[in-house]
Design an enzyme around this catalytic site. Structure first.
Site, PDB file in Angstrom:
ATOM      1  N   GLU A 272       0.840  -1.202   0.000  1.00  0.00           N
ATOM      2  CA  GLU A 272       0.000   0.000   0.000  1.00  0.00           C
ATOM      3  C   GLU A 272       0.871   1.245   0.000  1.00  0.00           C
ATOM      4  O   GLU A 272       1.981   1.231   0.532  1.00  0.00           O
ATOM      5  CB  GLU A 272      -0.816   0.047   1.301  1.00  0.00           C
ATOM      6  CG  GLU A 272      -2.227  -0.430   1.175  1.00  0.00           C
ATOM      7  CD  GLU A 272      -2.919  -0.492   2.541  1.00  0.00           C
ATOM      8  OE1 GLU A 272      -3.976  -1.093   2.602  1.00  0.00           O
ATOM      9  OE2 GLU A 272      -2.386   0.054   3.532  1.00  0.00           O
TER      10      GLU A 272
ATOM     11  N   LYS B 104       2.438   4.448   1.313  1.00  0.00           N
ATOM     12  CA  LYS B 104       2.679   4.896   2.677  1.00  0.00           C
ATOM     13  C   LYS B 104       2.637   6.420   2.687  1.00  0.00           C
ATOM     14  O   LYS B 104       3.588   7.083   2.285  1.00  0.00           O
ATOM     15  CB  LYS B 104       4.033   4.386   3.176  1.00  0.00           C
ATOM     16  CG  LYS B 104       4.275   4.765   4.605  1.00  0.00           C
ATOM     17  CD  LYS B 104       5.579   4.209   5.111  1.00  0.00           C
ATOM     18  CE  LYS B 104       5.783   4.565   6.557  1.00  0.00           C
ATOM     19  NZ  LYS B 104       5.521   5.966   6.867  1.00  0.00           N
TER      20      LYS B 104
ATOM     21  N   ARG C 237      -1.601   9.745  11.626  1.00  0.00           N
ATOM     22  CA  ARG C 237      -2.487   8.595  11.818  1.00  0.00           C
ATOM     23  C   ARG C 237      -3.811   9.088  12.387  1.00  0.00           C
ATOM     24  O   ARG C 237      -3.825   9.869  13.334  1.00  0.00           O
ATOM     25  CB  ARG C 237      -1.820   7.634  12.791  1.00  0.00           C
ATOM     26  CG  ARG C 237      -2.518   6.310  12.984  1.00  0.00           C
ATOM     27  CD  ARG C 237      -2.026   5.331  11.963  1.00  0.00           C
ATOM     28  NE  ARG C 237      -2.568   4.002  12.135  1.00  0.00           N
ATOM     29  CZ  ARG C 237      -1.825   2.940  12.459  1.00  0.00           C
ATOM     30  NH1 ARG C 237      -0.538   3.071  12.693  1.00  0.00           N
ATOM     31  NH2 ARG C 237      -2.375   1.739  12.545  1.00  0.00           N
TER      32      ARG C 237
ATOM     33  N   ARG D 116      -2.441   8.994  16.931  1.00  0.00           N
ATOM     34  CA  ARG D 116      -1.577   7.839  17.193  1.00  0.00           C
ATOM     35  C   ARG D 116      -1.333   7.684  18.682  1.00  0.00           C
ATOM     36  O   ARG D 116      -1.142   6.593  19.185  1.00  0.00           O
ATOM     37  CB  ARG D 116      -0.259   8.081  16.471  1.00  0.00           C
ATOM     38  CG  ARG D 116       0.684   6.935  16.497  1.00  0.00           C
ATOM     39  CD  ARG D 116       2.015   7.414  15.943  1.00  0.00           C
ATOM     40  NE  ARG D 116       2.960   6.326  15.855  1.00  0.00           N
ATOM     41  CZ  ARG D 116       3.484   5.708  16.893  1.00  0.00           C
ATOM     42  NH1 ARG D 116       3.144   6.062  18.119  1.00  0.00           N
ATOM     43  NH2 ARG D 116       4.339   4.726  16.723  1.00  0.00           N
TER      44      ARG D 116
ATOM     45  N   GLU E 165      -4.727   7.471   7.376  1.00  0.00           N
ATOM     46  CA  GLU E 165      -3.707   8.506   7.481  1.00  0.00           C
ATOM     47  C   GLU E 165      -4.257   9.780   6.858  1.00  0.00           C
ATOM     48  O   GLU E 165      -4.652   9.782   5.691  1.00  0.00           O
ATOM     49  CB  GLU E 165      -2.433   8.042   6.741  1.00  0.00           C
ATOM     50  CG  GLU E 165      -1.269   8.992   6.815  1.00  0.00           C
ATOM     51  CD  GLU E 165      -0.355   8.736   8.036  1.00  0.00           C
ATOM     52  OE1 GLU E 165      -0.734   7.947   8.938  1.00  0.00           O
ATOM     53  OE2 GLU E 165       0.722   9.349   8.076  1.00  0.00           O
TER      54      GLU E 165
ATOM     55  N   PHE F 172      -7.180   2.780   5.485  1.00  0.00           N
ATOM     56  CA  PHE F 172      -6.568   1.492   5.152  1.00  0.00           C
ATOM     57  C   PHE F 172      -7.046   0.337   6.025  1.00  0.00           C
ATOM     58  O   PHE F 172      -6.670  -0.804   5.801  1.00  0.00           O
ATOM     59  CB  PHE F 172      -5.044   1.572   5.146  1.00  0.00           C
ATOM     60  CG  PHE F 172      -4.424   2.220   6.356  1.00  0.00           C
ATOM     61  CD1 PHE F 172      -4.362   1.546   7.556  1.00  0.00           C
ATOM     62  CD2 PHE F 172      -3.879   3.498   6.268  1.00  0.00           C
ATOM     63  CE1 PHE F 172      -3.775   2.132   8.661  1.00  0.00           C
ATOM     64  CE2 PHE F 172      -3.286   4.096   7.373  1.00  0.00           C
ATOM     65  CZ  PHE F 172      -3.239   3.419   8.579  1.00  0.00           C
TER      66      PHE F 172
ATOM     67  N   ARG G 294       4.287  -3.746  17.318  1.00  0.00           N
ATOM     68  CA  ARG G 294       5.118  -3.554  16.133  1.00  0.00           C
ATOM     69  C   ARG G 294       5.603  -4.928  15.705  1.00  0.00           C
ATOM     70  O   ARG G 294       6.631  -5.400  16.145  1.00  0.00           O
ATOM     71  CB  ARG G 294       6.306  -2.643  16.481  1.00  0.00           C
ATOM     72  CG  ARG G 294       7.070  -2.140  15.275  1.00  0.00           C
ATOM     73  CD  ARG G 294       8.278  -1.334  15.674  1.00  0.00           C
ATOM     74  NE  ARG G 294       7.967  -0.083  16.345  1.00  0.00           N
ATOM     75  CZ  ARG G 294       7.474   0.988  15.738  1.00  0.00           C
ATOM     76  NH1 ARG G 294       7.239   0.975  14.448  1.00  0.00           N
ATOM     77  NH2 ARG G 294       7.232   2.075  16.428  1.00  0.00           N
TER      78      ARG G 294
ATOM     79  N   LYS H 127       7.437  -1.505   6.799  1.00  0.00           N
ATOM     80  CA  LYS H 127       7.629  -0.272   6.029  1.00  0.00           C
ATOM     81  C   LYS H 127       8.741  -0.503   5.011  1.00  0.00           C
ATOM     82  O   LYS H 127       9.775  -1.075   5.353  1.00  0.00           O
ATOM     83  CB  LYS H 127       8.087   0.889   6.918  1.00  0.00           C
ATOM     84  CG  LYS H 127       7.394   1.002   8.226  1.00  0.00           C
ATOM     85  CD  LYS H 127       7.948   2.181   9.015  1.00  0.00           C
ATOM     86  CE  LYS H 127       8.043   1.817  10.473  1.00  0.00           C
ATOM     87  NZ  LYS H 127       8.312   2.880  11.394  1.00  0.00           N
TER      88      LYS H 127
HETATM   89  P1  ATP Z   1       5.731   4.353  13.721  1.00  0.00           P
HETATM   90  O1  ATP Z   1       4.370   4.912  13.588  1.00  0.00           O
HETATM   91  O2  ATP Z   1       5.929   3.038  13.027  1.00  0.00           O
HETATM   92  O3  ATP Z   1       6.261   4.366  15.113  1.00  0.00           O
HETATM   93  P2  ATP Z   1       6.584   6.760  12.505  1.00  0.00           P
HETATM   94  O4  ATP Z   1       5.513   7.517  13.157  1.00  0.00           O
HETATM   95  O5  ATP Z   1       7.947   7.354  12.430  1.00  0.00           O
HETATM   96  O6  ATP Z   1       6.745   5.300  13.025  1.00  0.00           O
HETATM   97  P3  ATP Z   1       6.630   5.756   9.960  1.00  0.00           P
HETATM   98  O7  ATP Z   1       7.898   5.069  10.265  1.00  0.00           O
HETATM   99  O8  ATP Z   1       6.730   6.773   8.902  1.00  0.00           O
HETATM  100  O9  ATP Z   1       6.002   6.468  11.138  1.00  0.00           O
HETATM  101  O10 ATP Z   1       5.510   4.648   9.589  1.00  0.00           O
HETATM  102  C1  ATP Z   1       4.344   4.254  10.247  1.00  0.00           C
HETATM  103  C2  ATP Z   1       3.169   5.186  10.026  1.00  0.00           C
HETATM  104  O11 ATP Z   1       2.868   5.320   8.651  1.00  0.00           O
HETATM  105  C3  ATP Z   1       1.843   4.700  10.573  1.00  0.00           C
HETATM  106  O12 ATP Z   1       1.733   4.896  11.958  1.00  0.00           O
HETATM  107  C4  ATP Z   1       0.847   5.543   9.796  1.00  0.00           C
HETATM  108  O13 ATP Z   1       0.641   6.758  10.469  1.00  0.00           O
HETATM  109  C5  ATP Z   1       1.552   5.833   8.502  1.00  0.00           C
HETATM  110  N1  ATP Z   1       0.941   5.252   7.288  1.00  0.00           N
HETATM  111  C6  ATP Z   1       0.863   5.867   6.103  1.00  0.00           C
HETATM  112  N2  ATP Z   1       0.291   5.100   5.175  1.00  0.00           N
HETATM  113  C7  ATP Z   1      -0.047   3.937   5.782  1.00  0.00           C
HETATM  114  C8  ATP Z   1      -0.672   2.730   5.330  1.00  0.00           C
HETATM  115  N3  ATP Z   1      -1.078   2.559   4.086  1.00  0.00           N
HETATM  116  N4  ATP Z   1      -0.855   1.757   6.254  1.00  0.00           N
HETATM  117  C9  ATP Z   1      -0.451   1.906   7.537  1.00  0.00           C
HETATM  118  N5  ATP Z   1       0.155   3.015   8.001  1.00  0.00           N
HETATM  119  C10 ATP Z   1       0.362   4.035   7.145  1.00  0.00           C
END
Ligand code: ATP
Length: 594
Positions: free
Chosen positions: A256, A258, A263, A279, A309, A349, A425, A431
């Site tokens: 998907e 990203k 969130r 989040r 998101e 999503f 996690r 990712k």
């Molecule tokens: P994390 O949330 O994993 O602690 P982070 O806030 O730094 O890390 P990223 O590493 O960029 O975020 O990746 C996770 C986040 O990506 C998710 O919490 C969500 O907010 C976002 N996201 C964007 N697109 C999607 C998707 N298609 N499915 C799930 N999450 C997504």
């Protein structure tokens, strides 16, 4: 006669006093276990909230935080001292709790008919203060608070004032309470994991405490996913190479887009009410009326919990903006204006609950199908673009290029058979961002646990911060670097103000450090940091002994990216395990190059 269904507030004050002078986490847990074991079930939820410095779970929009002025006036009123005297003492001590304690100790009005304070009385008064609004609210707040203080013992006054000004800072977090609950009601800390699973889908720790105290383990059964109680979001692991993804996930999976935004977990009630949670599980409905309206129109069902998101876009070109631009929307005032400048599109999503039924244990493929069924896409509400198919390495790499070209961060790889693992996690979501060189190009999110005073140009502010990763296994923060680079002059100058409310006298019990900071902080603020590489370290405690005996891991040449991750709580910071994996990955790439 003491009420058996209530608890003297003095018992709490005594426990808080002991907690304040404890620096070992296990001691903290046993103090809390003793407190919770002797608390009547009728008030155990209240005791839990108060100990966390709140009067409700985090996701309930009930802010305490009364102003300093009002707080000082209440102290003056309750003690019979002149306001100027109380203010002067505050200037001297800088801690409103200590001022209240001193004032009550030296009060000139003696309450002859002093009534012992109980948890119910204190809690109800605090709730009343938090809820009161309108023209005469200041007056009501003042009277309620000074009424409490008039009946308080000095130590009780200390903690009442710290709670009401949101400065309790005992360092007790939800995970510590879960440990204490497991010890008090389930026979030991080894049962925390089971409690944590419940907490992940229903993070109201007061309610959990209450059913445990009333009915034991069996009581947990009645706690179910519910509208209005946000589910802790599922999180993703990360991998760098398409080949690794295929190895780990097999060849059939969902890839998907990203999106780089915020969130949003959206709850929709049968009567059309819509609420959005972040989040960190805060209620963020207020700044996003467009998302609320959009969901109300797009959702074709009775009730739901949706995961997605939200991303800001340029209204002139339709281009997606990066995360920073979306942060303009996180404000209390001027919502309408910002809504026009930075409109938001929500990419959905996942679907976790539909028409009264919990879906988190159903396979993703089914949840996604149901989601498509109940959402009618519009300009503002869209389904996250994704492809469920058989993949080859080349195809996946190509799709990543496409995703990056479209202005997203990359891809989210998901196992179509997986359940929704709230708060975890795991490897069901991965990712996949741009390819990486051996150097560390991806930022990490670290927690500030201490500071070092600056010299020369930096005199009067911090010259560097001591930063830590989170270890969920032990619920501790372990140091990984000292960072003094990457700040603008303006950011540097602001540091003392930003950290003012987190300064404590000794190392926080949940911080593991071999380094002595000049100033210690409660682990609270999360910063985004980029470094050059991860190296073995003789001092930092991150991953101590895990990759090499008598050595930890550190980030070399850390720089602040300028991004405060206020959307993350300290427990959401980069974990120790992630640093270990990044280090191993680095070694692998270096050895391949040879
Ligand atoms: P994390 O949330 O994993 O602690 P982070 O806030 O730094 O890390 P990223 O590493 O960029 O975020 O990746 C996770 C986040 O990506 C998710 O919490 C969500 O907010 C976002 N996201 C964007 N697109 C999607 C998707 N298609 N499915 C799930 N999450 C997504």
């Amino acid at each position: 006669m003491p009420d058996e269904r209530d608890l003297p507030f003095g018992v709490l004050a005594e426990c808080y006093y002991r907690l304040e002078s404890t620096s070992g986490r296990l001691d903290m847990i046993s103090l809390l276990r003793d407190l919770l074991s002797r608390t009547p079930p009728d008030v155990i939820d209240k005791v839990v909230y108060l100990t966390l410095g709140r009067v409700a779970p985090e996701f309930v929009d009930l802010e305490l935080g009364i102003g300093e002025k009002l707080a000082l006036r209440a102290i003056a009123m309750a003690s019979g001292m002149a306001e100027s005297k109380v203010e002067a003492k505050y200037k001297e001590l800088g801690d409103i709790g200590l001022v209240a304690e001193w004032a009550i100790q030296n009060r000139s009005v003696l309450a002859f008919l002093k009534e012992e304070l109980t948890v119910n009385r204190v809690f109800n008064a605090l709730v009343k203060i938090a809820k009161t609004s309108g023209p005469s609210s200041q007056d009501i707040k003042l009277k309620t608070l000074s009424g409490l203080l008039a009946d308080a013992e000095p130590l009780e006054a200390r903690y009442i004032m710290r709670i009401i000004t949101e400065k309790l800072r005992l360092g007790v977090r939800d995970m510590t309470i879960l440990d204490a609950l497991a010890e008090a009601f389930l026979g030991g800390r080894q049962r925390r994991e089971m409690l944590e699973r419940k907490y992940n889908t229903y993070p109201d720790i007061g309610r959990i405490a209450r059913v445990l105290a009333e009915k034991g383990e069996a009581g947990l059964e009645e706690i179910k996913v519910s509208l209005g109680v946000p589910i802790r979001p599922m999180l993703a692991q990360r991998l760098r190479e398409a080949s690794e993804i295929l190895e780990k996930m097999g060849s059939r999976f969902l890839a998907e887009m990203k999106y780089d935004g915020e969130r949003m977990q959206v709850h929709v009630w049968p009567d059309g009410r819509v609420e959005i949670f972040s989040r960190r599980l805060e209620n963020i409905t207020h700044p996003y009326p467009d998302v609320r309206e959009g969901v109300r129109e797009a959702f074709k069902g009775e009730s739901a919990i949706l995961d997605g998101e939200g991303v800001a876009f340029n209204p002139d070109t339709g281009e997606l903006y990066p995360f920073q631009e979306l942060m303009h929307r996180r404000r209390k005032y001027g919502v309408e204006e910002m809504m026009e400048k930075y409109p938001v599109v929500l990419f959905l999503f996942d679907l976790l609950y539909l028409n009264g039924e919990e879906l988190i244990d159903r396979p993703l493929e089914e949840r996604r199908r149901l989601l498509e069924h109940v959402i009618e896409e519009s300009d503002r509400i869209k389904l996250a673009e994704g492809w469920l198919q058989e993949w080859t390495t080349e195809e996946l790499e190509k799709r990543l290029e496409l995703a990056v070209e479209r202005g997203t961060e990359g891809l989210m790889i998901k196992d179509p058979a997986s359940r929704y693992q709230a708060g975890v996690r795991g490897w069901s979501w991965v990712k996949y961002k741009r390819s990486y060189v051996s150097k560390m190009v991806e930022p990490v999110d670290l927690v500030a646990v201490g500071g070092f005073w600056g010299r020369g140009k930096r005199a009067g502010t911090y010259g560097a911060l001591l930063l830590a990763v989170y270890d969920p296994g032990t619920d501790t923060f372990k140091t990984v670097c000292k960072m003094g680079t990457g700040f603008t002059d303006e950011q540097l100058a602001q540091l003392p103000e930003i950290f003012k409310e987190y300064v404590i006298e000794h190392r926080h019990p949940s911080v593991v450090s071999n380094i002595e900071a000049d100033v210690w902080f409660v682990p609270a603020k999360v910063l985004e940091v980029i470094g050059d590489e991860i190296t073995l370290s003789p001092v930092h405690t991150c991953a101590w002994g895990k990759v090499k005996p008598d050595a930890g891991l550190a980030i070399r040449f850390p720089r602040f990216t300028g991004r405060w991750r206020d959307d993350k709580s300290p427990q959401d910071a980069t974990t120790e395990q992630e640093i270990v994996e990044m280090y191993r990955e680095q070694l692998r790439i270096i050895s391949e190059k040879r």
